[in-house]
Design a protein around this motif. Structure first.
Motif, PDB file in Angstrom:
ATOM      1  N   HIS A   1       0.788  -1.241  -0.103  1.00 15.44           N
ATOM      2  CA  HIS A   1       0.136   0.154   0.279  1.00 15.44           C
ATOM      3  C   HIS A   1       0.670   0.925  -0.135  1.00 15.44           C
ATOM      4  O   HIS A   1       1.713   1.477   0.956  1.00 15.44           O
ATOM      5  CB  HIS A   1      -0.969   0.091   0.931  1.00 15.44           C
ATOM      6  N   ASP A   2       0.541   2.233  -1.001  1.00 13.42           N
ATOM      7  CA  ASP A   2       1.444   3.710  -0.466  1.00 13.42           C
ATOM      8  C   ASP A   2       1.288   4.108   0.606  1.00 13.42           C
ATOM      9  O   ASP A   2       0.224   4.298   1.793  1.00 13.42           O
ATOM     10  CB  ASP A   2       0.091   4.496  -1.348  1.00 13.42           C
ATOM     11  N   PRO A   3       2.205   4.526   1.631  1.00 12.46           N
ATOM     12  CA  PRO A   3       3.102   4.975   2.590  1.00 12.46           C
ATOM     13  C   PRO A   3       1.986   6.295   2.401  1.00 12.46           C
ATOM     14  O   PRO A   3       1.315   6.643   4.303  1.00 12.46           O
ATOM     15  CB  PRO A   3       3.913   5.009   2.878  1.00 12.46           C
ATOM     16  N   LEU A   4       1.843   6.818   2.032  1.00 17.90           N
ATOM     17  CA  LEU A   4       1.015   8.546   2.466  1.00 17.90           C
ATOM     18  C   LEU A   4      -0.794   8.028   1.906  1.00 17.90           C
ATOM     19  O   LEU A   4      -1.047   8.579   3.222  1.00 17.90           O
ATOM     20  CB  LEU A   4       1.184   9.092   0.305  1.00 17.90           C
ATOM     21  N   GLN A   5      -1.251   6.872   1.436  1.00 17.71           N
ATOM     22  CA  GLN A   5      -2.549   6.406   1.632  1.00 17.71           C
ATOM     23  C   GLN A   5      -2.585   6.391   3.516  1.00 17.71           C
ATOM     24  O   GLN A   5      -3.775   6.177   4.290  1.00 17.71           O
ATOM     25  CB  GLN A   5      -3.039   4.810   1.110  1.00 17.71           C
ATOM     26  N   LYS A   6      -1.754   5.834   4.255  1.00 14.36           N
ATOM     27  CA  LYS A   6      -2.473   5.220   5.758  1.00 14.36           C
ATOM     28  C   LYS A   6      -2.197   6.763   5.991  1.00 14.36           C
ATOM     29  O   LYS A   6      -2.774   6.021   7.664  1.00 14.36           O
ATOM     30  CB  LYS A   6      -0.569   4.465   5.711  1.00 14.36           C
TER      31      LYS A   6
ATOM     32  N   PHE B   1      -7.046   9.855   0.047  1.00 14.52           N
ATOM     33  CA  PHE B   1      -5.780  10.060  -0.959  1.00 14.52           C
ATOM     34  C   PHE B   1      -6.738   9.049  -2.140  1.00 14.52           C
ATOM     35  O   PHE B   1      -6.526   9.795  -3.209  1.00 14.52           O
ATOM     36  CB  PHE B   1      -5.013   8.163  -0.648  1.00 14.52           C
ATOM     37  N   GLY B   2      -8.164   8.516  -2.349  1.00 11.38           N
ATOM     38  CA  GLY B   2      -8.747   8.536  -3.019  1.00 11.38           C
ATOM     39  C   GLY B   2      -9.111   9.284  -3.923  1.00 11.38           C
ATOM     40  O   GLY B   2      -8.863   9.888  -5.223  1.00 11.38           O
ATOM     41  N   PHE B   3      -9.700  10.667  -2.587  1.00  5.88           N
ATOM     42  CA  PHE B   3      -9.891  11.983  -3.554  1.00  5.88           C
ATOM     43  C   PHE B   3      -8.681  12.444  -4.115  1.00  5.88           C
ATOM     44  O   PHE B   3      -9.119  13.254  -4.841  1.00  5.88           O
ATOM     45  CB  PHE B   3     -10.333  12.614  -2.281  1.00  5.88           C
ATOM     46  N   LEU B   4      -7.935  12.460  -3.732  1.00  9.59           N
ATOM     47  CA  LEU B   4      -6.759  13.538  -4.282  1.00  9.59           C
ATOM     48  C   LEU B   4      -6.181  12.343  -5.242  1.00  9.59           C
ATOM     49  O   LEU B   4      -5.610  13.212  -6.547  1.00  9.59           O
ATOM     50  CB  LEU B   4      -6.072  13.189  -3.612  1.00  9.59           C
TER      51      LEU B   4
END
Lengths: 100, 722
Positions: free
Chosen positions: B595-600, B607-610
């Motif tokens: 998973h993308d660390p930023l997503q965490k 994250f999905g919004f961006l």
């Protein structure tokens, strides 16, 4: 000298006889003869007046009438012959094709 | 011989009369490649295209040299275009420091990208299995240069508009260059739809531009720049709202072409085009046309402070919003696309604030480093593609495949991908560790990326710093927006560098990526040098670029270098890079994507919004596309069918006509006209029935009536008429 009125009276009688005969007789030849009678009644009146007025006009007319009558009879007899051939009769009442 | 082509004017020789060549030579190159490209082979096509673009560059350099002697510039008449009464539009080329700056960028970066594309398209046409399309690509490419030159040299809004539409056309043609595929090369209408989207969204902006031209024509009586600028104050005094309308209409045009809020949505999809197209058209040149337009219209904008504020705000918001979208992208080109939108926001904000030199300066440096980044990403993509399935005529890739026993041992070619998800050479999740495999591409990319992040002393630092400096003085709100955008820029740049170049390869292809040929890496190195050093042309203390533009722009004041601003922006960039580094450093050890660390950190929702670009496309889909569909359905079904067809035509028109004709047929015709005729006929018939009784057919009856008639007439003559 016979007065003109006598001649006129005679012409009227003749004309009446002719006219009645034209209206009442059924034989075409008789009708023709009646027509001739009426013509001659008119001729009689012409000459009677011509004599009274001492003018030739009336007499001249008579000649014309007689000539025309002769021509008319020639045509009329030819018609009667033709009618007889088709109808085997000269009875004027058999000629009713123009009935409405 | 040299002096034959040197015209003598005033103070010495000039080359201004050669200016039309910048349009006509690329046009000739395009024509030759369109007509004969398929017969002369790839080498011939490449030679013609590069020579045409190179000639344009040489001529541009000659213009630059002439301007150094005659900074006042010249107007080079090409042809009298439109003459209607007093209204006249000439197609003349305006040679001044501003247009020559654009000419140098367009032809200089353009030529480099042409050279790069000769190698890139060699692979691209083979992976798409249509080598015959090579010539068409370079035809479009040269045509684009010609159109861009018409745009930047035009001396009136109308000639500028011709170029504006011309580059829009080339953009459409090149986005949809592989119109029968999607970006993974699968049969699809996706690329064609992306091209259509770019075209349609740009129409909205062009509509605004056209309205601006019409307004100018109506109130100024001319569309030529000098004529308009001379009358600005006169019109501003008489109709102040006209200038506001013109500037805002122009802003609408700019938001379309330069991909600003609200019309930026086409640019991310434009990445469907081959990567050199993204570099040339959708990063370095065409999308900066809006910035050029506002700079060119500086005289008008400076008379309308509200419009300037609006432009600056649009630019600032775009810079921040697009940067936030870039942080969550996985596609290497999508990151750069949102980055381009964001950087264009910087430029638009700058020229909106009146910092024209800063805006144009950033335009130039951005052309260097963003072209470099796009070409670098293209090099990465091709490197992965070549490793993933070696082409039969690619000995390097074949040898590598044989050595490592990977890739295609079979002869199926592309069919390898059937049955499971196709390999996406643009997905950064498939990359990693490329620094060791493709060092030239990687190091040049890193230079470009750091220039984008704004680290001193790279080009991006100087230009971005100048914009921030001006913003701090002119519009503090916009300064805050831009500083936040700069922070995010450094973040997504670092994220991308880590994901692509550092750590372990996360796919077979990445593990065996092949460095691109010299034609590509040579261009990358050249652009890297420009991206590294290009900023010094307007560095504090030098300001050569500012003095250069001084000859054209109304008023250029240079703010002194502010260590606070530079320190804050550099500090923010470093902090942001540190945060990104600490977030993503774990990824280096991954051999597979997790998973993308930023997503965490942000949570899947944000994250999905961006990642989905704030659901901007979805919102447009819901509001405009669905709304348009619903409106169209309403118009078609309710208004057209139910109202016009069923009610108006059927009920009102046809119904009334039928009722009227029924009335005329029955009561009028039958009741009056027919009845009259019938009654008349009946009366005549009845009379005839009476009269036929008289026609007995007996001749004697007729004779009797003749006699009676005679008697009546005689009686009348004898007794009555006497």
């Amino acid at each position: 000298m016979v007065p003109t009125s006598f001649y006129i009276f005679l012409a009227a009688v003749l004309f009446t006889i002719g006219a009645v005969a034209v209206l009442f007789r059924r034989n075409t030849l008789v009708i023709y003869m009646a027509v001739e009678l009426m013509l001659n009644a008119a001729n009689l009146a012409f000459v009677a007046f011509a004599r009274q007025f001492e003018a030739l006009d009336g007499q001249l007319f008579v000649f014309f009438v007689m000539t025309v009558a002769a021509a008319e009879v020639a045509v009329g007899l030819a018609l009667i012959v033709t009618i007889f051939r088709t109808k085997h009769s000269v009875d004027i009442d058999t000629m009713r094709e123009m009935k409405g | 011989m040299f002096f034959d082509i040197v015209a003598h004017a005033g103070g010495g020789p000039t080359f201004f009369h050669l200016a039309p060549l910048v349009v006509f030579v690329p046009l000739l190159g395009a024509t030759l490649n369109f007509l004969f490209g398929r017969r002369i082979g790839e080498r011939g096509v490449a030679t013609i295209a590069v020579a045409a673009a190179g000639t344009a560059f040489v001529v541009s350099v000659l213009q630059w040299l002439s301007l150094r002697v005659h900074p006042e510039g010249a107007t080079q008449l090409v042809v009298d275009w439109i003459t209607i009464g007093d209204f006249q539009v000439r197609w003349a080329q305006l040679i001044d420091t501003l247009s020559v700056t654009m000419m140098l960028v367009v032809s200089g970066v353009g030529t480099l990208i042409h050279i790069y594309a000769t190698a890139y398209m060699h692979y691209d046409v083979r992976y798409k299995e249509d080598p015959r399309r090579y010539a068409r690509f370079f035809g479009f490419f040269n045509l684009f240069i010609a159109m861009m030159m018409i745009l930047v040299t035009g001396n009136s809004y109308l000639t500028l508009f011709v170029g504006w539409e011309g580059v829009g056309l080339c953009s459409f043609l090149l986005i949809g260059f592989w119109y029968e595929f999607d970006i993974l090369g699968r049969p699809s209408t996706a690329n064609a739809r992306a091209a259509k989207k770019a075209f349609v969204v740009n129409r909205v902006g062009d509509f605004g531009f056209l309205l601006a031209i019409f307004t100018l024509f109506w109130y100024f009586g001319t569309v030529e720049f000098h004529g308009v600028f001379e009358k600005v104050h006169e019109v501003a005094a008489a109709h102040p709202q006209v200038l506001l309308a013109v500037t805002l209409f122009l802003l609408l045009g700019v938001t379309g072409k330069s991909a600003q809020i609200p019309l930026f949505v086409w640019l991310p999809d434009a990445m469907a085009g081959p990567t050199p197209v993204s570099a040339l058209i959708h990063a370095a040149t065409m999308v900066t046309a809006g910035v050029y337009l506002i700079t060119r219209s500086a005289e008008i904008y400076m008379a309308v402070p509200q419009a300037q504020a609006a432009v600056a705000l649009v630019g600032g918001l775009t810079a921040l919003v697009a940067a936030s979208m870039a942080v969550a992208q996985y596609d290497i080109k999508k990151v750069l696309a949102y980055s381009t939108i964001s950087q264009l926001g910087f430029m638009v904000a700058a020229v909106g604030m009146g910092a024209f030199v800063a805006g144009m300066f950033h335009l130039v440096t951005h052309a260097f480093f963003k072209a470099l980044l796009f070409l670098g990403s293209g090099s990465v993509i091709i490197a992965l593609e070549r490793a993933h399935h070696p082409l039969p005529d690619d000995p390097e890739a074949q040898a590598l495949a044989a050595r490592h026993g990977h890739g295609h041992h079979d002869d199926h070619g592309h069919d390898h991908d059937h049955g499971h998800a196709p390999f996406d050479p643009q997905d950064m999740r498939n990359m990693g560790g490329l620094l060791r495999r493709i060092p030239v591409t990687s190091w040049t990319y890193i230079i470009g990326a750091l220039a984008l992040a704004g680290l001193p002393p790279l080009a991006g630092f100087w230009s971005k710093d100048e914009i921030l400096l001006e913003a701090k003085h002119l519009q503090p709100t916009v300064y805050a927006l831009l500083a936040a955008a700069a922070f995010l820029t450094a973040f997504y740049v670092t994220r991308q560098l880590v994901l692509v170049f550092l750590g372990q390869p996360r796919s077979e292809a990445a593990a065996h990526a092949i460095e691109s040929p010299k034609a590509m890496t040579g261009v990358l190195v050249t652009l890297a040098v420009l991206a590294a050093l290009g900023g010094f042309m307007n560095a504090p203390g030098v300001h050569a670029f500012g003095h250069w533009l001084e000859h054209t722009l109304p008023e250029v004041e240079t703010l002194p270098f502010d260590l606070t601003v530079a320190g804050i922006s550099t500090g923010l960039a470093l902090l942001s890079m540190f945060i990104a580094w600490s977030l993503y450093k774990g990824v280096r050890a991954w051999s597979q994507w997790q998973h993308d660390p930023l997503q965490k950190v942000l949570g899947p929702g944000l994250f999905g919004f961006l990642q989905r670009a704030w659901y901007w496309d979805e919102a447009y889909l819901a509001v405009f596309v669905r709304g348009y569909d619903a409106l169209a359905a309403f118009l078609a079904h309710t208004v057209d069918w139910d109202f016009w067809h069923d009610w108006f035509h059927e009920t009102i028109v046809a119904g009334t006509y039928q009722r009227l004709s029924r009335f005329l047929a029955r009561p009028v015709d039958l009741g009056v006209v027919d009845r009259l005729a019938n009654e008349l006929a009946g009366a005549v018939k009845g009379l005839a029935l009476v009269l036929r009784g008289l026609q007995t057919g007996y001749v004697r009856n007729y004779a009797l009536s003749v006699f009676l008639g005679v008697v009546v007439m005689l009686g009348y003559l004898l007794w009555v008429a006497r």
